[in-house]
Structures are given as structure tokens and as C-alpha cells.
Write a protein that holds these residues in place. Structure first.
Motif, short mmCIF file in Angstrom:
data_model
loop_
_atom_site.label_atom_id
_atom_site.label_comp_id
_atom_site.label_asym_id
_atom_site.label_seq_id
_atom_site.Cartn_x
_atom_site.Cartn_y
_atom_site.Cartn_z
N ILE A 3 8.50 -10.79 -8.68
CA ILE A 3 9.23 -11.83 -9.21
C ILE A 3 8.34 -12.17 -10.24
O ILE A 3 8.70 -12.64 -11.44
N ASP A 4 7.00 -12.29 -10.28
CA ASP A 4 6.02 -12.65 -11.31
C ASP A 4 5.39 -11.66 -12.31
O ASP A 4 4.48 -11.86 -13.11
N GLY A 5 6.15 -10.57 -12.31
CA GLY A 5 5.56 -9.41 -13.06
C GLY A 5 4.48 -8.56 -12.71
O GLY A 5 3.79 -7.67 -13.30
N LYS A 6 3.92 -8.66 -11.49
CA LYS A 6 2.86 -7.90 -11.12
C LYS A 6 3.16 -6.61 -10.37
O LYS A 6 4.30 -6.51 -9.49
N THR A 7 2.61 -5.64 -10.76
CA THR A 7 2.59 -4.25 -10.10
C THR A 7 2.01 -4.26 -8.61
O THR A 7 1.46 -5.10 -8.19
N PRO A 8 2.44 -3.22 -7.59
CA PRO A 8 2.07 -3.24 -6.44
C PRO A 8 0.34 -3.06 -6.52
O PRO A 8 -0.38 -3.96 -5.50
N THR A 9 -0.41 -2.50 -7.35
CA THR A 9 -1.61 -2.64 -7.39
C THR A 9 -2.30 -3.43 -7.79
O THR A 9 -3.29 -3.93 -7.20
N GLN A 10 -1.62 -4.37 -8.74
CA GLN A 10 -2.14 -5.86 -9.24
C GLN A 10 -2.08 -6.82 -8.21
O GLN A 10 -3.05 -7.42 -7.87
N GLN A 11 -0.85 -6.72 -7.19
CA GLN A 11 -0.91 -7.58 -6.39
C GLN A 11 -1.90 -7.38 -5.10
O GLN A 11 -2.39 -8.09 -4.56
N LEU A 12 -2.07 -6.28 -5.01
CA LEU A 12 -3.01 -5.86 -3.71
C LEU A 12 -4.31 -6.23 -4.05
O LEU A 12 -5.30 -6.84 -3.46
N ALA A 32 0.88 -1.26 0.02
CA ALA A 32 0.03 0.06 -0.18
C ALA A 32 0.78 1.35 0.01
O ALA A 32 0.55 2.21 -0.74
N GLY A 33 1.94 1.34 0.80
CA GLY A 33 2.86 2.32 0.74
C GLY A 33 3.46 2.38 -0.67
O GLY A 33 3.75 3.74 -0.85
N GLN A 34 3.96 1.36 -1.38
CA GLN A 34 4.70 1.73 -2.63
C GLN A 34 3.41 2.52 -3.67
O GLN A 34 3.61 3.24 -4.35
N VAL A 35 2.08 1.88 -3.34
CA VAL A 35 0.95 2.39 -4.50
C VAL A 35 0.87 4.01 -4.11
O VAL A 35 0.69 4.82 -4.86
N GLN A 45 -6.43 3.76 1.68
CA GLN A 45 -5.73 2.51 1.28
C GLN A 45 -5.78 1.37 2.14
O GLN A 45 -5.07 0.49 1.99
N ALA A 46 -6.88 1.38 2.95
CA ALA A 46 -6.95 0.28 3.82
C ALA A 46 -7.95 -0.62 3.47
O ALA A 46 -9.03 -0.58 2.49
N PHE A 47 -7.83 -1.78 3.82
CA PHE A 47 -8.46 -3.01 3.51
C PHE A 47 -9.73 -2.94 4.65
O PHE A 47 -9.43 -3.20 5.88
N VAL A 48 -11.04 -3.01 4.17
CA VAL A 48 -12.18 -3.24 4.90
C VAL A 48 -12.76 -4.26 4.87
O VAL A 48 -13.06 -4.75 3.81
N THR A 49 -13.16 -4.89 6.04
CA THR A 49 -13.82 -6.13 5.71
C THR A 49 -15.04 -6.36 7.04
O THR A 49 -14.87 -5.79 8.08
N THR A 50 -15.86 -7.05 6.57
CA THR A 50 -17.37 -7.16 7.50
C THR A 50 -17.34 -8.41 7.83
O THR A 50 -17.42 -9.40 6.92
#
Length: 730
Positions: free
Chosen positions: A91-100, A79-82, A303-308
Motif C-alpha cells: 500500500i505504501d509503494g514498496k516491493t517485496p524485496t524492499q519490505q524484507l 520471501a515466497g513472493q521474492v 531466503q532465511a532470516f538468520v540471527t545470532t
């Protein structure tokens, strides 16, 4: 496991490395998704009906704790990188946004699975008289007790705070739990929203005592108690709605390489961590809508992950329920053995080590032998100096006390204390202060590298002259984790290893880069080259038509250079078998890429932690000529290039046989706690014994069978059931 062919692998004739042309996502698994797959395996043990009930609950709690740390460190970092606009790919070619995005989907699945596991365990626990958050079972006597407990123990320490423009929004600590209440004043109908934060010093659950309920145990989550008696907190108000929540914050610590005072830096960084960016918000499904909107607004959740959740917040807190005194619902207690070889020397560790190298296999053999080694060194008038690397010493001061006793006895004592051991920074600062006050020379090592090597060095003045005794470990000098982590402690008086150990300490304490190392390989200087040289030797053997085998046991493998080298080995026909407990970015068994690589993971009663590397050296495995190493390092970029680590060759034949033919082979043979990785899908599938063969459990084997090098004369009488590659235990 396939046996090695007598002739070279067909691919060995072709030196091309076409696999290097494959796209990144076809060559590697994503690091973060692989870790989540590991935690899924941990969570699966909560559904393992072969385990006692409270142990299943323990695995559920561990999966929750693991996921919390993952969010606070790994997800927070992405999230900080984004936020910073970093576009560097994984290593598998994903950007920080794609990984998140991928992580979010997987985390939601894991959280739902955790709640399902809890809902399945609850009725089983209730059948045994253990009730979690059992408000529906609270009858009159229990109600009276719980209300009195709230008034006496909770009410005095909580502070309700109104949320309006006149009052600043209260700070919610990392892992903090709170409740919001939507209130209407009875006198004038005005509306208020109030927050009550649960102080960290309160228990996660309130247990209604046995004298109230007899044999029944009822655990009520602390936030539910607060909501249950909200009318006592807010007299004169009608409670129109409520909801509980939990917050996780960014908990990583960034190090300034030009810091002038490392201790001061870490003290301030620890304070900053407590106030880090909110990275995750958990709320219950009945959360009041109006209060929820206010919470979202005030916490800054862009940038937070919100879960119910439909179940319990903070699954990790179930560890308190696991402590319930019901031994019949837990694993049968295991008492580790103390090495007979040392007992045969009347407890003289130096005499036993001087006679022959010895390896201790924790937790099956007692960690006390490591502590006794240091205690004896402290009390021995012939010992002139002790040098000790401390990464995680824990909150029990056994090792620390031994070093303090040595310093107070007038010996030269040096302790390398690693301040960057995540979540142990405060504890390590505390120990460093106590050591310094006792006269120990405390060194903090490199600012930009962790000292992760597990090493102790004792110099003793004997009749024959100065002799150095060394302990090399794969795990920490931590008396608590040593009871549940499988690790190796290697004791030796080999002069060459003693000289190398001294150079390693000089490297850390004085930045003196070692020259002329005789046996030991260390990172970031020579460790990766040593492993790669051994892989290249196996590749050469395969191309000559000789047996070529690599066995390794690690916690994680993420280093691209190492993965590519193992692909090259497979391409040449080398049989590669990897026991990887956690993260694995390597794709095994993929045609044209890794046909001869197998990856398995062991998840069981004990946490597999030892690192072992073995190379066939031109003969079938396991064999007497195999080159065997133990290490503090995993095959990760950080371990190989950004940490001080050790790689120790095992040349003593008895120790060699124990590490290769017993410890490593048993891990390869295990069928009852093992999972195989599918290189195409990234999914893990449980291993099952073949046909009518009985399953093999490596943890049970080690609990019931003694080690080789620690047995001494006792080995001649009892023997050890020998393991074979084809048939398992005999």
C-alpha cells in the motif's frame, strides 16, 4: 480530543482531493512495519513497572510468540513472493524485496530489545527467588537432581545423529530446537559433528523442584540441559565446541480453489506446513563456527532470516515460567460477573432476551452466558433448530458439547466450521468429526473465503408462534480467549435480525446470495458500502455546518479504499477518532491529509478485540441519535472483500448507550494504557493524563463498574459512574 467546531471546516469548501496526488509512502504506513510497531508496544509492557513481575514476563513471552507468527506467515509470504519474482507493491509503494529489507532491520532491533528486557527482568525475578537458566546457581544437591533428571527423562528420548555423507541431514521441525556438537574421538583423534534435536514433548524448561531448593525456583532451558550433560551422550569423545539453534518455517496454507475434498486438502496441507521452507534460524552467540557452516549449508537458508542472539532462544517459551505459582507476582484474579438480568429470570436466557436485547461485555461479564444460551437451547423441548458459526472454538469443548447435546436430543443442528482459521485447522477438523458423529450437519463454507462472522441462531416454537433468538459476537466462541479478549456478545430476538441471520447462514451453506436484507450488512456483499454510506453522511453533515463525527474501534485498518474515504472525511471537517489496537496504515494528523483524524492504541491487561463503529448522525457525540454498529470485521481488505463478516446495527436504547457511552467512550478516555500514533513518523507515544487530572484506565473501570444492559433491576440500586467526554470518569 478536540471538540467539533460550529462551522464547516475550511477545507470543506474545496472539493478537490489533492491528497490523492501524494506519493504512496506519504499517504500510508507500511502494513508489516506497522505490525512490528504494535509488537513493540506489547514488548514495552514488559518494562511497565506498574505491572506485577510475572505479568511483565508474560508480555515479553507474548511479544516473542507474536514475532514468531509474524515470521512464519508474513515474512514467509514476502520471501515466497521474492522467490517467485513477484513485484507487486504494498500500500505504501514498496516491493517485496524492499519490505524484507526494512523488516530485517526492525526485527533485529526488536529481538535485541527482547533480550534487554529479559536481562532487566532476570535480577528482579531472582530477588523474588525465581531464576531463569540459572546454571550458575546449581549447587551440589540441585546438580545431583538435574543430572538424574537428564538420565531418566531426557536421555531416553533424544537421538544423537552424526552429520556426514552416509547419514541424511535430519529434519528439523517448525519451532524445533536443537544442538550441534563438534567432537573429537579420544581413541583415534577423528572428528565428528553430531546433532541432537529436542523432542517437542519435552518441557521448554526443567524446573528444579522445591524439595531440592526450598523456596527457590530454578528454571533451566532444555537445550542448556542437553549441552550441560553432553559428555553423557557422547562417552569417549572430547567436546570441542557446541551451539544451540532454533528453526521457524513457512506456516501459511495455500488453498486450491478447485479442491474436490476440502477436509482431505487441509489434512495434507497441515502436513506440508510442518515441512515448510525455513524462514528463520536463531543461533546462540557461542555457536561452534564449523558446526554453524554445516547447519547453514544443510538447511537451505538462501531466503532465511538468520540471527545470532546473546541471550535466550525462543523468548515465547517464557510462558512456562509465568505459570510459576506466585499469585503475588501476578494480576489479582478477576471473576467475571454473570448478567443479573438473566438471573432475575431464574437463569432463563430466552425470557431475558425476549424481554429486551442484551449485550455482554467480555471478559468483564462471563462467557458462560453464551455457553448457557446454547446449553439451554439443547435442553429446551421448544427449540427446533440451532445454527452456529465456529471460527475458533479452542481446545475446550464447552460449545461443542452443547451442540452435540442438542443433536442427540433430536434437534436440527447446523455447524459452520471454518477450516481456514490459521493454526486452529487441526482442532477445527477434530471438532467437525465429533459433531458429525453426533448427527450435526457440518458445513465448511466457501473454499476461497473464510467465514469469520460470529453468529448463533436458535429457532424456538412458542405460543405466539416461531421466534428466532440470535447471538452476534465480535469475538470467537472460545472459552479461553474470552477470559482475556475484550469482546461484545449481543443477544436479540428482533425478528428482522432473525430473518437476516437465516439468510446469512443460507449464503454460507447453500451459496444463496441474500436478497432484501433488513438490518444486517455482510461482507463481501454490503458491509463496506454500509460503512462508506455512513461516512458520506457525516461528510454531508460537515459541509452543512452540522456536527460531524466518526468514532471506531478496530484491531487493524489497512484497506486503501476505507483509508482514502476517511481522509476525504477529514478533508471535509469530520472529526475522526480511531482506536486501533494493531496495524494502522492510515497516517493521522497530517496537514492537508488528515488534520481531523486521531489514532490511538490501547495495550493493557486485556487484549482489545471488539469492533465498534459509531457515526454522530448530525449531532454531537456521544448522542442518542448516533448510529452504532458492532462487527466481526476490521477495516482490512480481507475482512471487507474475502471473508463472510457481519455488521450489526444497535437500535435498542439501553444497548446503544452501553456500547457508545460506556464501552467506546471509555476506550477514547483511557490515559493509562494508551498510545498516540504520530502520522509523520509512524512512532507511537504513551498518553499521559493532563495536568493534575487523575489517569483513567478503561480496563479498571470495567472491572469495577457493571454494564448497563446486563444489570436489570440491580442497576436501579447501584447505578454506574457516568463517563463524560471532557472530564473522564465522574
Amino acid at each position: 480530543m478536540a471538540s467539533h467546531p460550529d462551522t464547516a471546516h475550511p477545507a470543506a469548501a474545496n472539493d478537490s482531493t489533492s491528497f490523492a496526488d501524494l506519493p504512496a509512502e506519504a499517504r500510508y504506513f507500511n502494513r508489516e512495519l506497522s505490525w512490528l510497531a504494535f509488537n513493540d508496544r506489547v514488548l514495552e509492557e514488559a518494562n511497565n513497572t506498574a505491572y506485577p513481575l510475572l505479568e511483565r514476563l508474560r508480555f515479553l513471552s507474548i511479544s516473542g510468540s507474536n514475532l514468531d507468527e509474524f515470521m512464519m506467515i508474513r515474512v514467509a509470504g514476502l520471501a515466497g513472493q521474492v522467490r517467485s519474482g513477484v513485484c507487486e507493491t504494498s500500500i505504501d509503494g514498496k516491493t517485496p524485496t524492499q519490505q524484507l529489507a526494512a523488516i530485517t532491520t526492525r526485527v533485529r532491533e526488536l529481538e535485541a530489545k527482547q533480550q534487554r528486557a529479559l536481562s532487566q527482568l532476570r535480577p528482579l525475578l531472582e530477588h523474588e527467588g525465581i531464576h531463569i537458566a540459572g546454571e550458575d546457581r546449581i549447587e551440589e544437591d540441585a546438580e545431583d537432581w538435574l543430572r538424574a533428571y537428564f538420565l531418566e527423562h531426557i536421555m531416553p528420548v533424544i537421538t544423537p545423529q552424526v552429520l556426514d555423507p552416509a547419514h541424511p541431514f535430519p529434519f528439523v521441525a517448525n519451532a524445533g530446537i536443537g544442538a550441534l556438537f563438534n567432537l573429537r574421538r579420544k581413541s583415534d583423534g577423528s572428528q565428528l559433528i553430531e546433532m541432537v534435536l529436542v523432542p517437542a514433548m519435552l518441557p521448554r524448561f526443567v524446573r528444579i523442584p522445591a524439595e531440592v531448593l526450598g523456596d527457590e525456583a530454578i528454571y533451566v532451558a532444555i537445550e542448556r540441559v542437553v549441552c550441560r550433560y553432553a559428555e553423557l551422550i557422547f562417552p569417549g569423545f572430547t567436546i570441542q565446541g557446541d551451539g544451540v539453534f532454533r528453526v521457524l518455517r513457512d506456516s501459511d496454507i495455500e488453498i486450491e480453489e478447485e479442491a474436490e475434498d476440502l477436509v482431505r486438502l487441509f489434512r495434507s496441507a497441515i502436513q506440508r506446513r510442518r515441512r515448510g521452507q525455513v524462514i528463520m534460524l536463531e543461533i546462540d552467540e557461542s555457536f561452534d563456527a564449523e558446526a554453524g557452516e554445516l547447519l547453514h549449508d544443510k538447511l537451505g537458508l538462501e531466503q532465511a532470516f538468520v540471527t545470532t542472539t546473546e541471550g535466550m532462544l525462543g523468548i515465547s517459551g517464557l510462558e512456562e515460567v509465568v505459570k510459576e505459582d506466585r499469585p503475588e507476582l501476578k494480576f489479582t484474579p478477576y471473576s467475571p460477573r454473570y448478567p443479573e438480568r438473566i438471573l432475575e429470570q431464574d437463569g432463563d436466557a430466552f425470557a431475558a432476551i425476549r424481554a429486551k436485547d442484551i449485550v455482554i461485555h467480555h471478559p468483564y461479564e462471563s462467557f458462560e452466558v453464551v455457553v448457557d444460551f446454547l446449553r439451554q437451547a439443547a435442553a429446551d423441548p421448544k427449540v427446533v433448530s440451532i445454527k452456529q458459526a465456529l471460527y475458533r472454538a479452542g481446545n475446550q469443548p464447552t460449545v461443542i458439547n452443547a451442540l452435540i447435546a442438542a443433536a442427540e436430543a433430536g434437534k436440527s443442528v447446523t455447524a459452520v466450521v471454518e477450516l481456514k482459521a490459521r493454526f486452529d485447522e487441526e482442532q477445527n477438523l477434530k471438532w467437525a468429526g465429533e459433531l458429525e458423529r453426533a448427527g450435526v450437519q457440518v458445513i465448511y463454507g466457501f473454499i476461497d473465503m473464510k467465514t469469520h462472522a460470529k453468529i448463533s441462531m436458535v429457532v424456538r416454537e412458542e405460543e405466539e408462534g416461531i421466534r428466532t433468538y440470535c447471538h452476534f459476537g465480535t469475538g470467537n466462541y472460545h472459552p479461553v480467549t474470552a477470559k482475556i479478549y475484550t469482546d461484545l456478545s449481543y443477544f436479540t430476538a428482533d425478528p428482522a435480525l432473525g430473518r437476516d441471520a437465516a439468510k446469512l447462514f443460507n449464503f454460507v451453506t447453500g451459496y444463496v446470495e441474500p436478497q432484501g436484507m433488513e438490518r444486517l450488512a455482510i461482507s463481501p456483499l454490503t458491509l463496506d458500502d454500509t460503512i462508506i454510506d455512513n461516512i458520506d453522511r457525516e461528510i454531508a453533515f460537515a459541509r452543512e455546518g452540522k456536527p460531524a463525527t466518526i468514532w471506531a474501534k478496530v484491531n487493524s485498518i489497512t484497506d486503501q479504499k476505507m483509508i482514502d474515504k476517511l481522509y476525504e472525511a477529514s478533508h471535509a471537517g469530520v472529526e475522526v477518532v480511531l482506536v486501533v489496537r494493531g496495524i494502522c496504515c492510515l497516517r493521522p494528523g497530517v496537514p492537508g491529509l488528515s488534520e481531523d483524524i486521531t489514532v490511538k492504541s490501547i495495550i493493557g491487561r486485556f487484549l482489545e478485540h471488539s469492533r465498534i463503529y459509531a457515526f454522530g448522525n448530525g449531532e454531537a457525540m456521544p448522542g442518542d441519535k448516533a448510529k452504532v454498529y458492532i462487527s466481526s470485521a476490521d477495516l482490512m481488505e480481507r475482512n471487507l472483500h474475502r471473508r463472510v463478516e457481519s455488521l450489526v446495527p444497535i437500535t435498542n436504547q439501553t444497548v446503544h448507550d452501553q456500547v457508545l457511552d460506556q464501552v467506546l467512550l471509555a476506550n477514547l478516555l483511557d490515559t493509562e494504557q494508551s498510545w498516540l500514533l504520530d502520522g509523520e513518523t509512524g512512532e507511537y507515544e504513551r498518553v499521559h493524563a493532563d495536568g493534575d487530572e487523575a489517569g483513567f484506565n478503561c480496563h479498571a473501570y470495567f472491572m469495577t463498574n457493571p454494564s448497563l444492559s446486563g444489570r436489570g433491576d440491580a442497576l436501579k440500586e447501584s447505578g454506574v459512574p457516568k463517563l463524560t467526554l471532557r472530564k473522564g470518569a465522574q
